[in-house]
Design a protein around this motif. Sequence first.
Motif, PDB file in Angstrom:
ATOM      1  N   ARG A 178      -4.119   9.172 -67.762  1.00 27.07           N
ATOM      2  CA  ARG A 178      -3.292   9.004 -68.963  1.00 27.07           C
ATOM      3  C   ARG A 178      -4.157   8.670 -70.176  1.00 27.07           C
ATOM      4  NH1 ARG A 178      -0.225   5.123 -67.169  1.00 27.07           N
ATOM      5  NH2 ARG A 178       1.082   6.562 -66.005  1.00 27.07           N
ATOM      6  N   GLU A 179      -5.132   7.774 -69.971  1.00 26.90           N
ATOM      7  CA  GLU A 179      -5.983   7.362 -71.088  1.00 26.90           C
ATOM      8  C   GLU A 179      -6.927   8.464 -71.527  1.00 26.90           C
ATOM      9  OE1 GLU A 179      -9.549   4.120 -72.026  1.00 26.90           O
ATOM     10  OE2 GLU A 179      -8.303   3.892 -70.238  1.00 26.90           O
ATOM     11  N   ARG A 180      -7.556   9.141 -70.557  1.00 24.98           N
ATOM     12  CA  ARG A 180      -8.595  10.124 -70.883  1.00 24.98           C
ATOM     13  C   ARG A 180      -8.044  11.508 -71.214  1.00 24.98           C
ATOM     14  NH1 ARG A 180     -13.000   7.231 -72.245  1.00 24.98           N
ATOM     15  NH2 ARG A 180     -13.297   5.527 -70.748  1.00 24.98           N
ATOM     16  N   TYR A 181      -6.966  11.892 -70.532  1.00 23.43           N
ATOM     17  CA  TYR A 181      -6.448  13.249 -70.687  1.00 23.43           C
ATOM     18  C   TYR A 181      -5.037  13.300 -71.272  1.00 23.43           C
ATOM     19  CZ  TYR A 181     -10.155  15.451 -67.824  1.00 23.43           C
ATOM     20  OH  TYR A 181     -11.335  15.950 -67.328  1.00 23.43           O
ATOM     21  N   TYR A 213      -4.741   1.881 -56.260  1.00 23.68           N
ATOM     22  CA  TYR A 213      -5.639   2.979 -56.610  1.00 23.68           C
ATOM     23  C   TYR A 213      -4.869   4.133 -57.247  1.00 23.68           C
ATOM     24  CZ  TYR A 213      -8.659   0.054 -53.911  1.00 23.68           C
ATOM     25  OH  TYR A 213      -9.363  -1.035 -53.466  1.00 23.68           O
ATOM     26  N   ARG A 214      -3.633   4.331 -56.815  1.00 27.72           N
ATOM     27  CA  ARG A 214      -2.795   5.307 -57.513  1.00 27.72           C
ATOM     28  C   ARG A 214      -2.560   4.865 -58.957  1.00 27.72           C
ATOM     29  NH1 ARG A 214      -0.084   9.320 -54.858  1.00 27.72           N
ATOM     30  NH2 ARG A 214      -0.069   9.320 -52.582  1.00 27.72           N
ATOM     31  N   ALA A 215      -2.371   3.570 -59.159  1.00 30.62           N
ATOM     32  CA  ALA A 215      -2.172   3.061 -60.516  1.00 30.62           C
ATOM     33  C   ALA A 215      -3.436   3.239 -61.352  1.00 30.62           C
ATOM     34  CB  ALA A 215      -1.770   1.587 -60.462  1.00 30.62           C
ATOM     35  N   TYR A 216      -4.597   3.022 -60.736  1.00 25.84           N
ATOM     36  CA  TYR A 216      -5.865   3.216 -61.440  1.00 25.84           C
ATOM     37  C   TYR A 216      -6.041   4.683 -61.819  1.00 25.84           C
ATOM     38  CZ  TYR A 216     -10.936   3.344 -62.179  1.00 25.84           C
ATOM     39  OH  TYR A 216     -12.197   3.538 -62.695  1.00 25.84           O
ATOM     40  N   LEU A 217      -5.755   5.583 -60.876  1.00 27.32           N
ATOM     41  CA  LEU A 217      -5.826   7.016 -61.169  1.00 27.32           C
ATOM     42  C   LEU A 217      -4.895   7.380 -62.318  1.00 27.32           C
ATOM     43  CD1 LEU A 217      -6.603   9.969 -60.483  1.00 27.32           C
ATOM     44  CD2 LEU A 217      -4.739   9.939 -58.803  1.00 27.32           C
ATOM     45  N   ALA A 218      -3.670   6.887 -62.260  1.00 25.87           N
ATOM     46  CA  ALA A 218      -2.708   7.200 -63.317  1.00 25.87           C
ATOM     47  C   ALA A 218      -3.190   6.693 -64.670  1.00 25.87           C
ATOM     48  CB  ALA A 218      -1.346   6.587 -62.966  1.00 25.87           C
ATOM     49  N   ALA A 219      -3.779   5.492 -64.684  1.00 23.24           N
ATOM     50  CA  ALA A 219      -4.250   4.928 -65.951  1.00 23.24           C
ATOM     51  C   ALA A 219      -5.411   5.736 -66.514  1.00 23.24           C
ATOM     52  CB  ALA A 219      -4.668   3.474 -65.741  1.00 23.24           C
ATOM     53  N   PHE A 271     -10.000  17.597 -62.834  1.00 21.44           N
ATOM     54  CA  PHE A 271     -10.485  16.368 -62.212  1.00 21.44           C
ATOM     55  C   PHE A 271     -10.647  16.576 -60.713  1.00 21.44           C
ATOM     56  CE2 PHE A 271      -5.888  16.282 -62.635  1.00 21.44           C
ATOM     57  CZ  PHE A 271      -5.453  16.013 -61.349  1.00 21.44           C
ATOM     58  N   LYS A 272     -11.466  15.714 -60.117  1.00 25.03           N
ATOM     59  CA  LYS A 272     -11.587  15.626 -58.657  1.00 25.03           C
ATOM     60  C   LYS A 272     -11.396  14.168 -58.264  1.00 25.03           C
ATOM     61  CE  LYS A 272     -14.840  19.457 -58.017  1.00 25.03           C
ATOM     62  NZ  LYS A 272     -16.286  19.756 -57.881  1.00 25.03           N
ATOM     63  N   ILE A 273     -10.807  13.986 -57.102  1.00 31.79           N
ATOM     64  CA  ILE A 273     -10.514  12.648 -56.602  1.00 31.79           C
ATOM     65  C   ILE A 273     -11.117  12.538 -55.207  1.00 31.79           C
ATOM     66  CG2 ILE A 273      -8.678  11.025 -56.000  1.00 31.79           C
ATOM     67  CD1 ILE A 273      -6.863  12.877 -57.844  1.00 31.79           C
ATOM     68  N   ALA A 311      -0.619  11.610 -63.372  1.00 32.46           N
ATOM     69  CA  ALA A 311      -1.331  11.839 -62.114  1.00 32.46           C
ATOM     70  C   ALA A 311      -0.420  12.533 -61.109  1.00 32.46           C
ATOM     71  CB  ALA A 311      -1.820  10.515 -61.543  1.00 32.46           C
ATOM     72  N   PRO A 312      -0.981  13.386 -60.252  1.00 30.36           N
ATOM     73  CA  PRO A 312      -0.158  13.997 -59.194  1.00 30.36           C
ATOM     74  C   PRO A 312       0.309  12.935 -58.205  1.00 30.36           C
ATOM     75  CG  PRO A 312      -2.480  14.500 -58.867  1.00 30.36           C
ATOM     76  CD  PRO A 312      -2.383  13.837 -60.201  1.00 30.36           C
ATOM     77  N   HIS A 313       1.515  13.121 -57.674  1.00 32.14           N
ATOM     78  CA  HIS A 313       2.085  12.140 -56.746  1.00 32.14           C
ATOM     79  C   HIS A 313       1.960  12.576 -55.292  1.00 32.14           C
ATOM     80  CE1 HIS A 313       3.748   9.778 -60.015  1.00 32.14           C
ATOM     81  NE2 HIS A 313       4.256  10.885 -60.540  1.00 32.14           N
ATOM     82  N   ASP A 314       1.606  13.847 -55.049  1.00 28.53           N
ATOM     83  CA  ASP A 314       1.632  14.382 -53.691  1.00 28.53           C
ATOM     84  C   ASP A 314       0.225  14.621 -53.140  1.00 28.53           C
ATOM     85  OD1 ASP A 314       1.214  16.331 -55.584  1.00 28.53           O
ATOM     86  OD2 ASP A 314       2.464  17.855 -54.621  1.00 28.53           O
ATOM     87  N   LEU A 315      -0.687  13.691 -53.397  1.00 32.52           N
ATOM     88  CA  LEU A 315      -2.059  13.833 -52.922  1.00 32.52           C
ATOM     89  C   LEU A 315      -2.144  13.605 -51.416  1.00 32.52           C
ATOM     90  CD1 LEU A 315      -3.939  11.857 -55.714  1.00 32.52           C
ATOM     91  CD2 LEU A 315      -3.969  14.344 -55.373  1.00 32.52           C
ATOM     92  N   THR A 316      -2.994  14.391 -50.760  1.00 28.81           N
ATOM     93  CA  THR A 316      -3.299  14.199 -49.348  1.00 28.81           C
ATOM     94  C   THR A 316      -4.776  14.496 -49.143  1.00 28.81           C
ATOM     95  OG1 THR A 316      -2.754  16.499 -48.811  1.00 28.81           O
ATOM     96  CG2 THR A 316      -0.994  14.873 -48.561  1.00 28.81           C
TER      97      THR A 316
END
Length: 278
Positions: free
Chosen positions: A155-158, A146-152, A102-104, A162-167
Motif C-alpha cells: 500500500r505504501e510503496r505501490y 506478516y500479511r499485515a506487513y505485506l499489505a502495508a 513483486f515477489k514474496i 495485497a493478494p489474499h489467496d497466497l499459497t
Amino acid sequence: MSTAAPTAAHPLARTVAAAPAVTLDGLNARARLLTRFDRSYLVPAAVLTDLVARLTDPERPGGPFRALAIDGRRAFGYHSVYYDTPRLRSFHEHRQGRRLRFKIRERVYRDSGERQFEIKLKGPRGDTVKHRRPLTGTDTPLDPPYRAYLAAVLRERYGIEAPHDLTPSLSTDYLRATLVADGERVTCDAALACTDLRTGATVRCAPGLVLVETKSAGHLTDADRLLHAHGIRPAVFTKYCGALTALRPALPGNRWRRAAGTAFPVVDAAAAMVGSRP
C-alpha cells in the motif's frame, strides 16, 4: 526440509577458500544493498575459478574482494519458499514486465537457522528494493502479522492491495558463497534445486554450472566486465520464474525459456507429466 550437502567439501567452498575473509557485519557495512541492480549469469565452474581468483587478487586496484566467512565456513545452505496466487499473479506480472510487480518469499539460512520474510519490489529505475522482517518460532508468512506487513508495504510503496489467496508455490535449495567489495557484491549459487510445491516435480541446475549474480548501486562492476571478457553475457533468468518455466512448459515463459533450458537441461518425469497444466 532436507539437509544440504557438507559445504566444506563442495567445490564452491574450495573455490573461495583462499580469499581474504569478511564477517557478516563487515559485509553489511561495505555493501548491504537492500536497494540495488542485479545481473544474473550462468557461469561454468572453470570460469568461476578464474573470476574469483581475479577479484580476490591481493594486487587488485582498490583491494581484493573478500569472502563472507562464518565459523570457518565460506559456502552456506539457503532454502527459500516463494508464495504466489493460484493463478501465479507474481509470475505473470514479471513476465509482462509490470512496473508494480513483486515477489514474496520465506528465506531460511540453513547454517544458522535464521528465517526472514522478504518482499522484493521494483523501484522507479528498475532497481530491486527488498523489505524484510524476521520470522521466529513457528511463524509463517501467511500468519496475520506478516500479511499485515505485506499489505502495508504494498500500500505504501505501490498504492495497491495485497493478494489474499497466497499459497506456497516453489521452493529453492542451493549453496551460496558471497564476495564483497565497497558498494558491490557477487553471489555464487551452486547445486540449485527447485521444487514445484503444487506438483512435487523438481529441476536441478546442470552440474558444473553456477548462478552468479552481481549486485551494485547501478554501474557495471569488475565482475561484470570480467565475465563479459569471457564471452558470458547476462542471462534473462530468476530462480522463481526460470524454474517455473522449466517445470511447467505450458506457461507462457518465453522470456526465460532459453536460460531455463541452459540451467535445467533435464526435467524429471514428474514435471514432464504435469507440465501441460499451467
